[in-house]
Design an enzyme around this catalytic site. Structure first.
Site, short mmCIF file in Angstrom:
data_model
loop_
_atom_site.label_atom_id
_atom_site.label_comp_id
_atom_site.label_asym_id
_atom_site.label_seq_id
_atom_site.Cartn_x
_atom_site.Cartn_y
_atom_site.Cartn_z
N CYS A 1 -2.13 9.07 2.74
CA CYS A 1 -1.88 8.62 1.35
C CYS A 1 -3.10 8.86 0.46
O CYS A 1 -2.96 8.96 -0.75
CB CYS A 1 -1.46 7.16 1.33
SG CYS A 1 -2.58 6.10 2.23
N GLU B 1 0.89 -1.17 0.00
CA GLU B 1 0.00 0.00 0.00
C GLU B 1 0.92 1.21 0.00
O GLU B 1 1.53 1.53 1.02
CB GLU B 1 -0.90 -0.09 1.24
CG GLU B 1 -2.16 0.71 1.10
CD GLU B 1 -1.95 2.13 1.51
OE1 GLU B 1 -1.68 2.96 0.61
OE2 GLU B 1 -2.02 2.41 2.71
P1 NAD Z 1 10.24 7.00 4.50
O1 NAD Z 1 10.09 6.38 3.16
O2 NAD Z 1 11.60 7.13 5.11
O3 NAD Z 1 9.37 6.20 5.57
C1 NAD Z 1 8.02 5.86 5.39
C2 NAD Z 1 7.72 4.63 6.24
O4 NAD Z 1 8.39 3.51 5.70
C3 NAD Z 1 8.27 4.77 7.66
O5 NAD Z 1 7.31 4.24 8.55
C4 NAD Z 1 9.54 3.96 7.68
O6 NAD Z 1 9.78 3.38 8.95
C5 NAD Z 1 9.24 2.89 6.67
N1 NAD Z 1 10.44 2.43 5.97
C6 NAD Z 1 11.38 3.20 5.37
N2 NAD Z 1 12.31 2.42 4.79
C7 NAD Z 1 11.95 1.13 5.03
C8 NAD Z 1 12.49 -0.12 4.67
N3 NAD Z 1 13.60 -0.23 3.89
N4 NAD Z 1 11.86 -1.24 5.09
C9 NAD Z 1 10.72 -1.16 5.81
N5 NAD Z 1 10.16 0.00 6.18
C10 NAD Z 1 10.76 1.13 5.78
O7 NAD Z 1 9.61 8.42 4.39
P2 NAD Z 1 9.05 9.43 5.47
O8 NAD Z 1 9.76 10.75 5.31
O9 NAD Z 1 8.95 8.87 6.83
O10 NAD Z 1 7.60 9.55 4.89
C11 NAD Z 1 7.40 10.25 3.70
C12 NAD Z 1 6.94 9.41 2.57
O11 NAD Z 1 6.48 8.13 2.97
C13 NAD Z 1 5.74 10.11 1.96
O12 NAD Z 1 6.15 10.88 0.89
C14 NAD Z 1 4.82 9.02 1.59
O13 NAD Z 1 4.96 8.70 0.22
C15 NAD Z 1 5.27 7.82 2.33
N6 NAD Z 1 4.29 7.36 3.33
C16 NAD Z 1 3.19 6.75 2.87
C17 NAD Z 1 2.27 6.30 3.77
C18 NAD Z 1 1.02 5.62 3.30
O14 NAD Z 1 0.09 5.53 4.07
N7 NAD Z 1 1.00 5.07 2.09
C19 NAD Z 1 2.47 6.49 5.11
C20 NAD Z 1 3.62 7.14 5.56
C21 NAD Z 1 4.55 7.57 4.65
#
Ligand code: NAD
Length: 476
Positions: free
Chosen positions: A284, A250
């Site tokens: 999202c 997702e």
């Molecule tokens: P990010 O990509 O660093 O982290 C987003 C989430 O993914 C965090 O909870 C993080 O712990 C997890 N994550 C990151 N790298 C991972 C990996 N290699 N394996 C497993 N989990 C991992 O970005 P951020 O700055 O925290 O959030 C911004 C971006 O994340 C947004 O632009 C958005 O696209 C996305 N996001 C999407 C949702 C959603 O509901 N689809 C929720 C939160 C963040």
């Protein structure tokens, strides 16, 4: 401060910070440290894998009715504890207390829904070509699951994954976001207190990429489920593909909203502001690209700007706050860079456009117009309190603009015309579409995207499918 102790949960045992590396947990409203979070060592991860694998056959063979009872009891505990859980969510994530508490209740509803769905994982009997043979289709739990969840909905997103997996008879290792650990752990406490056997749910924290790679590469894990950005989703999909493991992803969205001339434009603008700035826009499915039919564009922008004036940015614990801070330190600069790029290409900030002075990660609710289609913010998910207004000519033009990105998660349209509503529902490239309102999530409705927004459905009767596989049995 009402913030709970943080720990890992492995094989039914709570493991604290003693002897482990730790990470700080930050209150985004102040920038101050609230607590230290224990980081799982490789030995902890091995123990979690072993306990999830050991518990699997026992849990798989536990009658569906007993699994139902545990999930229902956990749902009741979540409701009883919703005020305390909501407070912890606001302290670690920032969203207004009313949103946090409502989210804890929503998690309880999700548990109830999947408790029921777990009793309906029916197979079927197929009439055969051969006398004396019975052909059957069984639906079986897929095995231990690795689940990775983000910080924006720190209780409902893990609830959807855990409740569906557990109801199906799977065991789980959950890695909630390190930014919001107490909320994820609240689910684990409710399940343990409701009688969930040791090892059925394990909770670990650490460096996300290290943990996800270790767990997904492990032969014990049979299913991966992730919510987060498209960039990380791609890496998770690669890892899952190497082991031919089923995955539900997702990912990001950049939701278009089509506002046609025949809609009540002022009313749509008021509703849109409530939906757009909930959780400071960090959703999202947040409505983001507002495509408004030419003759209504300026009226829409004026009404939207007026409605922004009714919002109150502040600490989520304060009464009257409607928009809290961004959830962590990285978000402000990311949102700011997208706004600066748009403004440098001619965009106008009708309202907002800057961070709020002072401690904490606060950002002004922002509305941009006169946007260059090539600007980054028109193509990359802002995941923050920014709305974009763009005029369109006719239905074809609106749908072309809506569908031109690689995202395909949520979408919205406002029209009084049955014909236009039909056209949009046939041609919108999105996993979800709301016509004439903004509500898209509920335990009983499927949630998921198409294109680079991911695959698999998380809610509804579809939600449990991802945790089951099909076995054909032919018996003479
Ligand atoms: P990010 O990509 O660093 O982290 C987003 C989430 O993914 C965090 O909870 C993080 O712990 C997890 N994550 C990151 N790298 C991972 C990996 N290699 N394996 C497993 N989990 C991992 O970005 P951020 O700055 O925290 O959030 C911004 C971006 O994340 C947004 O632009 C958005 O696209 C996305 N996001 C999407 C949702 C959603 O509901 N689809 C929720 C939160 C963040």
């Amino acid at each position: 401060m009402d913030y709970p102790e943080l720990a890992l949960l492995i094989g039914g045992e709570w493991r604290d910070t003693a002897g482990r590396d730790t990470l700080p947990v930050i209150d985004p409203a102040t920038g101050g440290e609230i607590a230290r979070l224990p980081v799982a060592s490789i030995a902890d991860l091995d123990d979690a894998l072993e306990s999830a694998a050991k518990a699997f056959p026992l849990w798989r063979d536990t009658p569906a009715f007993d699994r139902y009872n545990i999930l229902r009891r956990a749902a009741e505990l979540l409701r009883l504890r919703a005020d305390a859980i909501g407070r912890a969510t606001t302290i670690e994530q920032g969203k207004p207390l009313a949103e946090s508490t409502a989210e804890a209740h929503a998690a309880a509803d999700i548990f109830d829904w999947f408790a029921e769905e777990g009793r309906r994982t029916y197979g079927r009997i197929i009439p055969t070509r051969v006398a004396g043979v019975r052909d059957m289709v069984l639906r079986q739990p897929i095995g231990p699951v690795a689940a990775f969840t983000p910080w924006n909905f720190p209780i409902t997103i893990p609830a959807r994954k855990i409740a569906a997996a557990i109801a199906a008879g799977c065991t789980v290792i959950l890695k909630p976001a390190e930014e919001t650990p107490a909320t994820g752990l609240a689910l684990a406490h409710a399940l343990v207190d409701a009688g969930l056997p040791a090892g059925v749910l394990n909770v670990v924290f650490g460096v996300p990429a290290t943990i996800s790679e270790y767990l997904i590469r492990s032969p014990e894990i049979r299913k991966v489920t992730f919510t987060g950005s498209t960039a990380v989703g791609r890496q998770i999909a690669h890892l899952a593909a190497e082991g031919i493991k089923k995955a539900t992803l997702e990912l990001g969205g950049h939701a278009p909203v089509l506002v046609f001339d025949d809609a009540d434009v002022e009313k749509v603008a008021r509703l849109a502001v409530r939906s757009k700035f909930r959780n400071a826009g960090q959703i999202c499915i947040a409505p983001t690209r507002f495509f408004v039919q030419e003759a209504s564009h300026d009226r829409f922008v004026a009404a939207f700007a007026d409605a922004i004036g009714t919002l109150r940015v502040g600490n989520g614990l304060d009464t009257g706050t409607t928009v809290g801070p961004l959830a962590h330190e990285r978000r402000g600069p990311a949102v700011g860079a997208l706004i600066d790029d748009a403004v440098s290409r001619g965009a106008r900030a009708v309202v907002g456009g800057s961070p709020v002075d002072g401690p904490g990660y606060f950002w002004q609710p922002t509305l941009l117009t006169e946007l260059d289609p090539a600007s980054r913010i028109m193509n990359e998910e802002p995941f923050g309190p920014v709305a974009l207004a763009v005029p369109f000519t006719d239905t074809d033009d609106a749908l072309r603009r809506a569908n031109e990105l690689s995202y395909g998660l949520a979408s919205y349209a406002f029209t009084e015309s049955v014909h236009t509503a039909y056209e949009v529902s046939e041609r919108m490239e999105a996993g979800m579409l709301a016509i004439n309102h903004f509500r898209l999530t509920g335990p009983e409705t499927p949630f998921g995207g198409v294109k680079e927004s991911g695959y698999g459905s998380e809610g509804g009767s579809e939600g449990i499918d991802g945790f089951l596989h099909t076995r054909f049995v032919s018996q003479a």
